[in-house]
Write an enzyme that holds these catalytic residues in place. Structure first.
Site, PDB file in Angstrom:
ATOM      1  N   GLN A  28      69.356   8.570  48.813  1.00 28.07           N
ATOM      2  CA  GLN A  28      70.113   8.026  49.936  1.00 28.07           C
ATOM      3  C   GLN A  28      71.560   8.529  49.913  1.00 28.07           C
ATOM      4  O   GLN A  28      72.216   8.506  48.869  1.00 28.07           O
ATOM      5  CB  GLN A  28      70.071   6.481  49.872  1.00 28.07           C
ATOM      6  CG  GLN A  28      70.671   5.771  51.058  1.00 28.07           C
ATOM      7  CD  GLN A  28      69.869   5.951  52.358  1.00 28.07           C
ATOM      8  OE1 GLN A  28      68.663   6.186  52.328  1.00 28.07           O
ATOM      9  NE2 GLN A  28      70.540   5.876  53.493  1.00 28.07           N
TER      10      GLN A  28
ATOM     11  N   LYS B 159      63.363   0.961  54.512  1.00 27.54           N
ATOM     12  CA  LYS B 159      62.423   2.032  54.162  1.00 27.54           C
ATOM     13  C   LYS B 159      61.324   1.487  53.241  1.00 27.54           C
ATOM     14  O   LYS B 159      60.146   1.771  53.420  1.00 27.54           O
ATOM     15  CB  LYS B 159      63.173   3.197  53.483  1.00 27.54           C
ATOM     16  CG  LYS B 159      64.029   3.986  54.461  1.00 27.54           C
ATOM     17  CD  LYS B 159      64.976   4.986  53.798  1.00 27.54           C
ATOM     18  CE  LYS B 159      65.871   5.634  54.866  1.00 27.54           C
ATOM     19  NZ  LYS B 159      66.869   6.576  54.329  1.00 27.54           N
TER      20      LYS B 159
ATOM     21  N   ASP C 251      63.230  14.261  53.382  1.00 23.09           N
ATOM     22  CA  ASP C 251      64.423  14.251  54.230  1.00 23.09           C
ATOM     23  C   ASP C 251      64.573  15.571  54.988  1.00 23.09           C
ATOM     24  O   ASP C 251      65.292  15.624  55.990  1.00 23.09           O
ATOM     25  CB  ASP C 251      65.673  14.111  53.341  1.00 23.09           C
ATOM     26  CG  ASP C 251      66.304  12.735  53.381  1.00 23.09           C
ATOM     27  OD1 ASP C 251      66.047  11.982  54.333  1.00 23.09           O
ATOM     28  OD2 ASP C 251      67.071  12.439  52.443  1.00 23.09           O
TER      29      ASP C 251
END
Ligand code: GUN
Length: 298
Positions: free
Chosen positions: A98, A54, A121
């Protein structure tokens, strides 16, 4: 019959180039770059690898990229204060924490602390609700990436029977909502199957579009696939590889789908790796770009 391979790597590369171009055009005109932050708690090797990917992609697209690496014994208070600081940071347009988190931390508390306008997200209940209601909001990156592969590949969803294997908040549930909603990449009739479903094989055979997000290596076999179906494999499973491909790392990545056998039956199929995985990162950049455009008046 041999299926068309849906090349997620090439599609993701093209999207990342489009994003980089948009960033360049606006930053050249004096706008600050998009800011993306990732919080990672602990040292799970798979999570560390995703976070590296990422960061690399964000930097390559011209983003301001920040990673907060916190130790595995980080307290609830420390993690929540990190989140509060990101909510208040004007240089950050979007961020994520995460998953999975260590057991002593409450995933839902963390997700709900994130400012929904920075929730790239799409996991905050506000964004889940927006998706369910057909309102604009952040769409979780993996299902958005699957929809993008269908759209860019010219795979019609309208009127088709779609079967989604898995009902997770990360993939299965939002994927089903996207396929069933009005508009391009939607208008499908959607069936969601999970570990407690009755005859999974029978359900899969009804699918014109089969999306597997069940997390079990080689779960979908050729006899479960309708000839000519489009098969999207979301699974990223690590299996032991004492010899052959992957033996230098000791593991290799496989999907949920028995690729060799299913590609003889399906009309189109995503490989693992090189299918959905790269699209997830491209969609994270896209969600962050969207947030940046909104926040900077683009
Ligand atoms: N872990 C695995 N996939 C994801 C994802 O899409 N977002 C976050 N935050 N964690 C993950």
């Amino acid at each position: 019959m041999s299926a068309t391979i849906i090349d997620g790597k090439a599609t993701a590369r093209a999207i990342r180039a489009e994003i980089a171009e948009r960033v360049r055009a606006r930053t050249d005109a004096g706008v600050r770059p998009p800011g993306l932050a990732v919080v990672i708690v602990g040292e799970d090797p798979a999570s560390q690898s995703y976070v590296r990917g990422k960061r690399k992609a964000a930097t390559a697209a011209g983003f301001h990229s920040v990673v907060h690496e916190l130790p595995g014994d980080t307290s609830r208070e420390k993690l929540l204060s990190t989140i509060d600081a990101l909510n208040d940071d004007p240089a950050i347009d979007g961020y994520l924490c995460q998953l999975p988190l260590p057991d002593h931390l409450d995933k839902q508390e963390v997700i709900q602390r994130i400012d929904p306008e920075k929730d790239v997200d799409g996991f905050h209940p506000i964004n889940v609700g927006r998706l369910a209601a057909g309102l604009p909001g952040f769409i979780p990156c993996t299902p958005r990436g699957c929809r993008e592969l269908l759209l860019r590949g010219g795979f019609e969803t309208e009127g088709r029977h779609a079967v989604v294997l898995g009902r997770s908040n990360l993939v299965g549930r939002p994927m089903a909502m996207l396929l069933g909603q009005k508009g391009p990449g939607g208008n499908a009739t959607v069936e969601v199957c999970h570990s407690r479903s009755g005859d999974l094989a029978e359900a899969c055979r009804r699918a014109d579009i089969l999306i597997s997000a069940i997390g079990r290596p080689d779960f979908v076999t050729a006899d479960m696939v309708k000839p000519g179906a489009t098969v999207i494999d979301v699974g990223i499973n690590r299996v032991d590889a004492p010899q052959g491909p992957g033996s230098e790392k000791g593991y290799r990545l496989v999907g949920d789908v028995d690729f060799d056998a299913v590609s003889q039956v399906a009309g189109a199929i995503t490989p693992v790796p090189g299918g959905v995985g790269p699209m997830t990162i491209a969609m994270l950049l896209q969600n962050t770009l969207d947030a940046w455009e909104r926040r900077t008046g683009g």
